[in-house]
Scaffold this active site. Structure first.
Site, PDB file in Angstrom:
ATOM      1  N   ARG B  54      94.631 -29.645  52.386  1.00 22.88           N
ATOM      2  CA  ARG B  54      94.779 -29.156  51.179  1.00 22.88           C
ATOM      3  C   ARG B  54      96.406 -29.329  50.663  1.00 22.88           C
ATOM      4  NH1 ARG B  54      91.026 -26.510  51.874  1.00 22.88           N
ATOM      5  NH2 ARG B  54      92.163 -25.796  53.541  1.00 22.88           N
ATOM      6  N   ARG B 104     106.528 -28.961  56.034  1.00 23.15           N
ATOM      7  CA  ARG B 104     105.751 -28.131  56.814  1.00 23.15           C
ATOM      8  C   ARG B 104     106.480 -28.150  58.158  1.00 23.15           C
ATOM      9  NH1 ARG B 104      99.632 -26.494  56.198  1.00 23.15           N
ATOM     10  NH2 ARG B 104     100.474 -25.589  54.392  1.00 23.15           N
ATOM     11  N   HIS B 132     104.946 -19.489  52.417  1.00 24.91           N
ATOM     12  CA  HIS B 132     104.292 -20.739  52.025  1.00 24.91           C
ATOM     13  C   HIS B 132     104.414 -20.676  50.368  1.00 24.91           C
ATOM     14  CE1 HIS B 132     101.674 -23.945  51.374  1.00 24.91           C
ATOM     15  NE2 HIS B 132     100.668 -23.553  52.002  1.00 24.91           N
TER      16      HIS B 132
END
Lengths: 179, 302
Positions: B54, B104, B132
């Site tokens: 995603r 990430r 996040h």
């Protein structure tokens, strides 16, 4: 510092009405013609023009939208601060329509260029013309000209033109401030 | 704002300006032509040292809709496997003239470390169990669409709080915006001193749901759990899973969020996840608009 009133004695109303009649002269009943006012300062003028035209064309609808060009400007990352976007509100397609772009001041022409880029998201227009309340002649940086002009003024880079309309909390005044 | 390293480092007014910009981008991505040219002279590297679907697709779409040039990198298919350090990897990529890095990384603080050593702008797309930020921003943006404002809004975060970066970023964001936050889950999955962040703690799901206006259901992060924190998934699901029965017993319109990926039948049943009250797919749509806003605002600051 000199401050010059460009539309003294209520002349602004006369000029706006004249611009509307010029539009009618060229586009008749506005069947294939739409108005697109540019955010942020062109929209007050745009709303005024759209009201006047609606009053002049009983029984007809004049399509009116507001276009934000922020994401299409060519000076992104070249300014000290981030340009804040405004709302785009165009609830129709401009495919094959005559588009009248409306802004308060025509200066370098860069906003108009960005607007021509931005409006393509809503279709390919048949033609595009520009209406501006004030044309700062001799200051253009791009080959762009207005078709419907309120007043033409010769200005220097250091001059400033401010349009204060009722809708934006002003009192219908347009000033040219010379340094 | 030069980087987006975490919600902790940004202010309430930063968040509001991201939301206002995201409103405009949401308009843009709902038009037939979903693209604007703002970032046409910007190159962005998406560095994913941890798996993602995603977030990665969302960032890539956001970048492409802003007309940026995009390069993708995933650790599993790279020289990281051959023993290259993080700094070397990133510096090599930057040597190819990259302006922004979306990263990430499994290690908390990797972005802060990097921001001290490189010139490019950095956006945190998740650092281990830490933060996040863009997920929290899109969660709050979705809540804003539902509720309008945050003052007095009660939001519960349920599940694996200990291993969740979504939980921490959401706590920071919601508190900055003026909402009340309660975390709920089995005692083993709630950090001991989380109360010091000013959140309420509960171990009772039903009581928490009665209190809340909205609930964010988190996934059990089995990949980050080195020991068994609860006896079985079945037991977890019975005590902390959200099903139709509990939802109906509340007799109110609870708004349900989930950051994905969903483990259907564990933290949330299919019936609930697919119900009208769940805004899970709105979150995904808003994710692209919010990420466009973050990229635009960061890139625009000279």
């Amino acid at each position: 510092m000199k401050k010059l009133d460009l539309f003294p004695d209520g002349k602004l109303d006369v000029t706006l009405l004249r611009l509307c009649h010029q539009l009618l002269e060229n586009y008749g009943d506005f069947e294939d013609t739409v108005l697109l006012a540019l955010q942020p300062r062109g929209v007050y003028l745009g709303r005024r023009i759209s009201q006047l035209l609606t009053a002049l064309l009983p029984g007809k609808t004049v399509l009116y939208g507001e276009l934000d060009v922020t994401f299409f400007r060519d000076d992104f990352r070249r300014r000290d601060s981030v340009l804040e976007p405004n709302k785009t509100q165009v609830d129709f397609l401009i495919e094959n329509k005559n588009v009248i772009l409306i802004d308060d001041v025509l200066y370098t022409g860069r906003t108009t260029r960005a607007a021509m880029d931005a409006m393509l998201a809503f279709g390919r227009p048949k033609s595009v013309e520009l209406l501006a309340l004030v044309d700062r002649r001799h200051q253009r940086e791009l080959p762009i000209e207005g078709s419907f002009i309120g007043i033409t003024v010769d200005t220097l880079d250091t001059d400033h033109v401010t349009v204060e309309l009722r809708e934006a909390g002003g009192e219908d005044k347009v000033f040219l401030t010379e340094k | 704002m030069r980087h987006l390293l975490g919600i902790k480092y940004i202010s309430e007014s930063d968040i509001h300006s991201i939301f206002q910009t995201a409103d405009n981008f949401k308009d843009v991505i709902n038009r037939p032509i979903k693209k604007v040219p703002s970032l046409r002279d910007t190159t962005i590297a998406n560095l994913f040292f941890e798996n993602s679907t995603r977030t990665r697709i969302s960032f890539e779409l956001a970048e492409k809709r802003l007309s940026a040039d995009v390069v993708n990198f995933s650790a599993s298919s790279s020289s990281v496997k051959k023993g290259e350090t993080l700094l070397d990897t990133v510096n090599n990529i930057l040597a190819m003239k990259v302006d922004m890095v979306v990263m990430r990384h499994p290690n908390p603080g990797a972005h802060v470390f990097l921001s001290k050593h490189i010139d490019a702008q950095i956006i945190n797309a998740g650092d281990g169990t830490h933060e996040h930020p863009t997920q929290a921003l899109l969660d709050c943006f979705s809540l804003r669409e539902k509720f309008g404002e945050f003052k007095g809004l009660k939001v519960a975060i349920v599940g694996d709080i200990t291993h969740s970066r979504v939980a921490l970023s959401n706590i920071f964001a919601l508190q900055k915006l003026g909402a009340k936050v309660r975390v709920c889950g089995p005692p083993t999955l709630i950090p001991k001193h989380i109360g010091s962040l000013g959140v309420e703690v509960s171990y009772d799901l039903k009581d928490t749901l009665r209190w809340a206006d909205a609930v964010n259901m988190l996934r059990i992060q089995l990949e980050r759990q080195d020991i068994a924190y609860f006896p079985s998934l079945r037991e977890y699901s019975q005590l902390y899973g959200l099903d139709k029965e509990i939802l109906d017993s509340l007799k109110k319109d609870l708004v349900i969020l989930h950051p994905g990926p969903i483990n259907r039948g564990v933290e949330i049943t299919s019936e609930v996840a697919d119900s009208e009250q769940a805004i899970i797919l709105d979150q995904v749509e808003n994710g692209v608009a919010v990420r466009m806003a973050v990229l635009y605002l960061l890139a625009g600051a000279k």
